[in-house]
Design an enzyme around this catalytic site. Structure first.
Site, PDB file in Angstrom:
ATOM      1  N   HIS A  54      34.846  14.820 -38.805  1.00  0.00           N
ATOM      2  CA  HIS A  54      35.528  13.643 -38.259  1.00  0.00           C
ATOM      3  C   HIS A  54      34.858  12.322 -38.652  1.00  0.00           C
ATOM      4  O   HIS A  54      34.521  11.488 -37.820  1.00  0.00           O
ATOM      5  CB  HIS A  54      35.838  13.750 -36.763  1.00  0.00           C
ATOM      6  CG  HIS A  54      34.707  14.002 -35.801  1.00  0.00           C
ATOM      7  ND1 HIS A  54      33.558  13.286 -35.799  1.00  0.00           N
ATOM      8  CD2 HIS A  54      34.614  14.885 -34.778  1.00  0.00           C
ATOM      9  CE1 HIS A  54      32.790  13.715 -34.818  1.00  0.00           C
ATOM     10  NE2 HIS A  54      33.391  14.682 -34.192  1.00  0.00           N
ATOM     11  N   HIS A  79      32.102  23.980 -24.589  1.00  0.00           N
ATOM     12  CA  HIS A  79      32.567  22.663 -25.032  1.00  0.00           C
ATOM     13  C   HIS A  79      33.963  22.823 -25.628  1.00  0.00           C
ATOM     14  O   HIS A  79      34.191  23.719 -26.446  1.00  0.00           O
ATOM     15  CB  HIS A  79      31.561  22.183 -26.088  1.00  0.00           C
ATOM     16  CG  HIS A  79      31.805  20.840 -26.687  1.00  0.00           C
ATOM     17  ND1 HIS A  79      32.585  19.877 -26.095  1.00  0.00           N
ATOM     18  CD2 HIS A  79      31.332  20.295 -27.845  1.00  0.00           C
ATOM     19  CE1 HIS A  79      32.583  18.791 -26.877  1.00  0.00           C
ATOM     20  NE2 HIS A  79      31.840  19.035 -27.942  1.00  0.00           N
ATOM     21  N   GLU A 136      35.578  20.846 -27.693  1.00  0.00           N
ATOM     22  CA  GLU A 136      35.819  20.391 -29.066  1.00  0.00           C
ATOM     23  C   GLU A 136      36.099  21.607 -29.957  1.00  0.00           C
ATOM     24  O   GLU A 136      35.401  22.632 -29.868  1.00  0.00           O
ATOM     25  CB  GLU A 136      34.638  19.557 -29.598  1.00  0.00           C
ATOM     26  CG  GLU A 136      35.052  18.821 -30.865  1.00  0.00           C
ATOM     27  CD  GLU A 136      34.135  17.663 -31.273  1.00  0.00           C
ATOM     28  OE1 GLU A 136      33.014  17.553 -30.763  1.00  0.00           O
ATOM     29  OE2 GLU A 136      34.570  16.868 -32.134  1.00  0.00           O
ATOM     30  N   ASP A 175      35.549  22.696 -32.828  1.00  0.00           N
ATOM     31  CA  ASP A 175      34.586  23.411 -33.682  1.00  0.00           C
ATOM     32  C   ASP A 175      33.914  24.548 -32.905  1.00  0.00           C
ATOM     33  O   ASP A 175      33.322  25.443 -33.508  1.00  0.00           O
ATOM     34  CB  ASP A 175      33.543  22.459 -34.285  1.00  0.00           C
ATOM     35  CG  ASP A 175      32.882  21.554 -33.277  1.00  0.00           C
ATOM     36  OD1 ASP A 175      33.524  21.190 -32.269  1.00  0.00           O
ATOM     37  OD2 ASP A 175      31.702  21.199 -33.478  1.00  0.00           O
ATOM     38  N   HIS A 184      28.646  16.725 -25.990  1.00  0.00           N
ATOM     39  CA  HIS A 184      29.004  15.414 -26.485  1.00  0.00           C
ATOM     40  C   HIS A 184      30.353  14.923 -25.962  1.00  0.00           C
ATOM     41  O   HIS A 184      30.786  13.810 -26.277  1.00  0.00           O
ATOM     42  CB  HIS A 184      28.931  15.505 -28.017  1.00  0.00           C
ATOM     43  CG  HIS A 184      30.012  15.037 -28.874  1.00  0.00           C
ATOM     44  ND1 HIS A 184      30.821  15.813 -29.666  1.00  0.00           N
ATOM     45  CD2 HIS A 184      30.412  13.778 -29.089  1.00  0.00           C
ATOM     46  CE1 HIS A 184      31.645  15.083 -30.332  1.00  0.00           C
ATOM     47  NE2 HIS A 184      31.433  13.847 -30.022  1.00  0.00           N
ATOM     48  N   ASP A 244      26.143  21.667 -28.611  1.00  0.00           N
ATOM     49  CA  ASP A 244      25.879  20.543 -29.528  1.00  0.00           C
ATOM     50  C   ASP A 244      24.440  20.030 -29.452  1.00  0.00           C
ATOM     51  O   ASP A 244      23.909  19.512 -30.443  1.00  0.00           O
ATOM     52  CB  ASP A 244      26.818  19.368 -29.214  1.00  0.00           C
ATOM     53  CG  ASP A 244      28.177  19.490 -29.893  1.00  0.00           C
ATOM     54  OD1 ASP A 244      28.312  20.292 -30.838  1.00  0.00           O
ATOM     55  OD2 ASP A 244      29.102  18.778 -29.476  1.00  0.00           O
ATOM     56  N   TYR A 280      22.260  14.052 -36.890  1.00  0.00           N
ATOM     57  CA  TYR A 280      23.253  14.538 -35.920  1.00  0.00           C
ATOM     58  C   TYR A 280      23.178  13.701 -34.638  1.00  0.00           C
ATOM     59  O   TYR A 280      24.191  13.241 -34.112  1.00  0.00           O
ATOM     60  CB  TYR A 280      22.974  16.020 -35.608  1.00  0.00           C
ATOM     61  CG  TYR A 280      24.042  16.656 -34.774  1.00  0.00           C
ATOM     62  CD1 TYR A 280      25.106  17.329 -35.361  1.00  0.00           C
ATOM     63  CD2 TYR A 280      24.013  16.568 -33.384  1.00  0.00           C
ATOM     64  CE1 TYR A 280      26.107  17.887 -34.602  1.00  0.00           C
ATOM     65  CE2 TYR A 280      24.998  17.126 -32.615  1.00  0.00           C
ATOM     66  CZ  TYR A 280      26.048  17.789 -33.222  1.00  0.00           C
ATOM     67  OH  TYR A 280      27.040  18.336 -32.451  1.00  0.00           O
ATOM     68  N   HIS A 332      25.130  24.399 -33.622  1.00  0.00           N
ATOM     69  CA  HIS A 332      25.184  24.060 -35.055  1.00  0.00           C
ATOM     70  C   HIS A 332      23.785  24.202 -35.659  1.00  0.00           C
ATOM     71  O   HIS A 332      22.805  23.740 -35.060  1.00  0.00           O
ATOM     72  CB  HIS A 332      25.623  22.609 -35.269  1.00  0.00           C
ATOM     73  CG  HIS A 332      27.001  22.285 -34.779  1.00  0.00           C
ATOM     74  ND1 HIS A 332      28.140  22.769 -35.376  1.00  0.00           N
ATOM     75  CD2 HIS A 332      27.424  21.493 -33.763  1.00  0.00           C
ATOM     76  CE1 HIS A 332      29.211  22.295 -34.740  1.00  0.00           C
ATOM     77  NE2 HIS A 332      28.802  21.525 -33.756  1.00  0.00           N
TER      78      HIS A 332
HETATM   79 FE1  FEO Z   1      31.123  18.127 -29.978  1.00  0.00          FE
HETATM   80 FE2  FEO Z   1      30.073  20.595 -32.147  1.00  0.00          FE
HETATM   81  O1  FEO Z   1      31.292  19.640 -31.086  1.00  0.00           O
END
Ligand code: FEO
Length: 393
Positions: free
Chosen positions: A29, A83, A85, A87, A149, A168, A196, A227
């Site tokens: 993004h 989370h 999001e 991903d 996040h 995250d 990050y 991640h």
């Molecule tokens: Fe806020 Fe890895 O997503």
């Protein structure tokens, strides 16, 4: 194209990494991810088989293949959705379809709202701070970490294993074949972790400090991130980095960012960079055309001084610099001081606009904008140097 022999990787007894490696991803993004990323998910084999997070939808097959290499997905009873999001939650529906008896644990109300909006009515169970569940020999304790996040974010701690599943937090966009911190180059992973933090978490320093406090009493022997690498050998190091980064601490360093049309603003940028160096302040020099914004932001994040330059085009600043300043403002930097500079042919409005944007990004202006018509003379460059040398920093 997914390999058809994807396997789970055991990271502790009966706990497996079942995520995916996104070797080719170069833009998350808008954040330029020059080293790709991973979407980490974890499978715990206990009385209640538990999956922590899923993966981006394009990697659902890889995730399911890795899970299937150790257990039939139908046996999963708990899915922790740290989370919303996509991903991390992107394959929720696909996994839920294979595991019809699984409860999906999420935060209330934001996790519940977000997952329902994206994936419809599934078998959700909402949790709040302090809630925990037994999955057999192990317990999972849930710690909401709002804004790390998104508002729904949470981390999960397993006290019997002393593992923190951090989603995250403490992660980095880094595609690697080796799962642990000590199997990778430490300098690289810390740089990517800083990048990050700067590009994803910079606006949320206060929330990060609150989360660090909430995690402060926990004994942690492994941080299983969402991640990049799993921390097991450098846990104190990454925790210390997060303490520093979330505090807004900056160093006596400068960043000079500019765009140029016919080299005049470029010459000003070089002069400013050298003037900082004369004050023993190391300065990073960024022609915005040559370096991704996310790398520039990473340096700005911990550098006290920032000089931004643009010539005037069509009575405006260069669109590249406008985009940079828009991105900077959204990240809400703290404790920075700086100034604007640039050359112009006739109007020269850009430099004032840059100064305005720096102010609205929270940067304290320490030098009146430097404006030079056409090509700077040697005398003008000397004057700029003198002004920077005279600053009371
Ligand atoms: Fe806020 Fe890895 O997503």
């Amino acid at each position: 194209m997914m390999m058809n022999n994807c396997k789970a990787i055991e990271i502790s007894e009966n706990i497996y990494w079942v995520g995916a490696v996104d070797w080719s991803m170069r833009n998350f993004h808008g954040y330029e991810t020059s080293r790709g990323s991973t979407y980490n998910a974890y499978l715990i084999l206990d009385e209640k088989i538990t999956l922590i997070d899923t993966a981006k939808i394009n990697f659902a097959d890889e995730l399911i293949a890795r899970i299937s290499s150790v257990v039939d997905p139908a046996q999963i009873e708990i899915i922790v959705s740290s989370h919303v999001e996509p991903d991390h939650s992107g394959a929720s529906k696909e996994v839920a379809a294979l595991a019809p008896n699984a409860e999906i644990i999420t935060t209330n109300p934001n996790g519940l709202k977000g997952l329902t909006a994206r994936y419809g009515k599934l078998n959700y169970k909402a949790v709040k701070a302090g809630d925990s569940i037994s999955i057999g020999e192990r317990t999972l304790q849930f710690v909401p970490t709002p804004m790390l996040h998104w508002p729904d974010s949470m981390v999960t701690y397993c006290p019997e294993e002393k593992i923190l599943f951090s989603n995250d937090a403490f992660g980095e966009h880094l595609a690697t074949s080796m799962r642990f911190d000590d199997e990778n180059n430490l300098e690289t992973i810390l740089r990517e972790a800083k990048k990050y933090y700067a590009n994803i978490l910079m606006p949320f320093g206060k929330q990060a400090q609150t989360a660090l406090k909430a995690l402060g009493g926990l004994e942690i022997k492994m941080i299983a991130t969402g991640h990049g690498v799993i921390w097991r050998s450098h846990i104190e190091k990454i925790l210390d980095c997060y303490k520093k980064w979330s505090s807004g601490e900056v160093e006596e360093r400068a960043v000079v960012v500019f765009d140029s049309m016919w080299h005049s603003t470029e010459i000003l940028a070089q002069t400013i960079t050298e003037a900082f160096a004369k004050r023993n302040i190391p300065a990073a020099y960024y022609d915005i055309k040559a370096t991704p914004l996310s790398d520039i932001i990473t340096d700005i994040f911990t550098s006290k001084y920032l000089a931004v330059g643009s010539p005037t085009i069509n009575n405006q600043m260069m669109p590249t610099i406008a985009a940079f300043l828009c991105y900077l403002k959204g990240l809400r930097p703290v404790n920075h001081k700086g100034f604007a500079f640039g050359s112009y042919g006739w109007g020269g409005q850009s430099i004032g606009y840059v100064e305005d944007e720096l102010k609205s990004a929270g940067v304290e202006i320490i030098l009146d904008k430097i404006r030079v018509a056409n090509l700077p003379t040697a005398q003008q460059l000397d004057d700029i140097t003198e002004k920077i040398l005279a600053l009371d920093l």
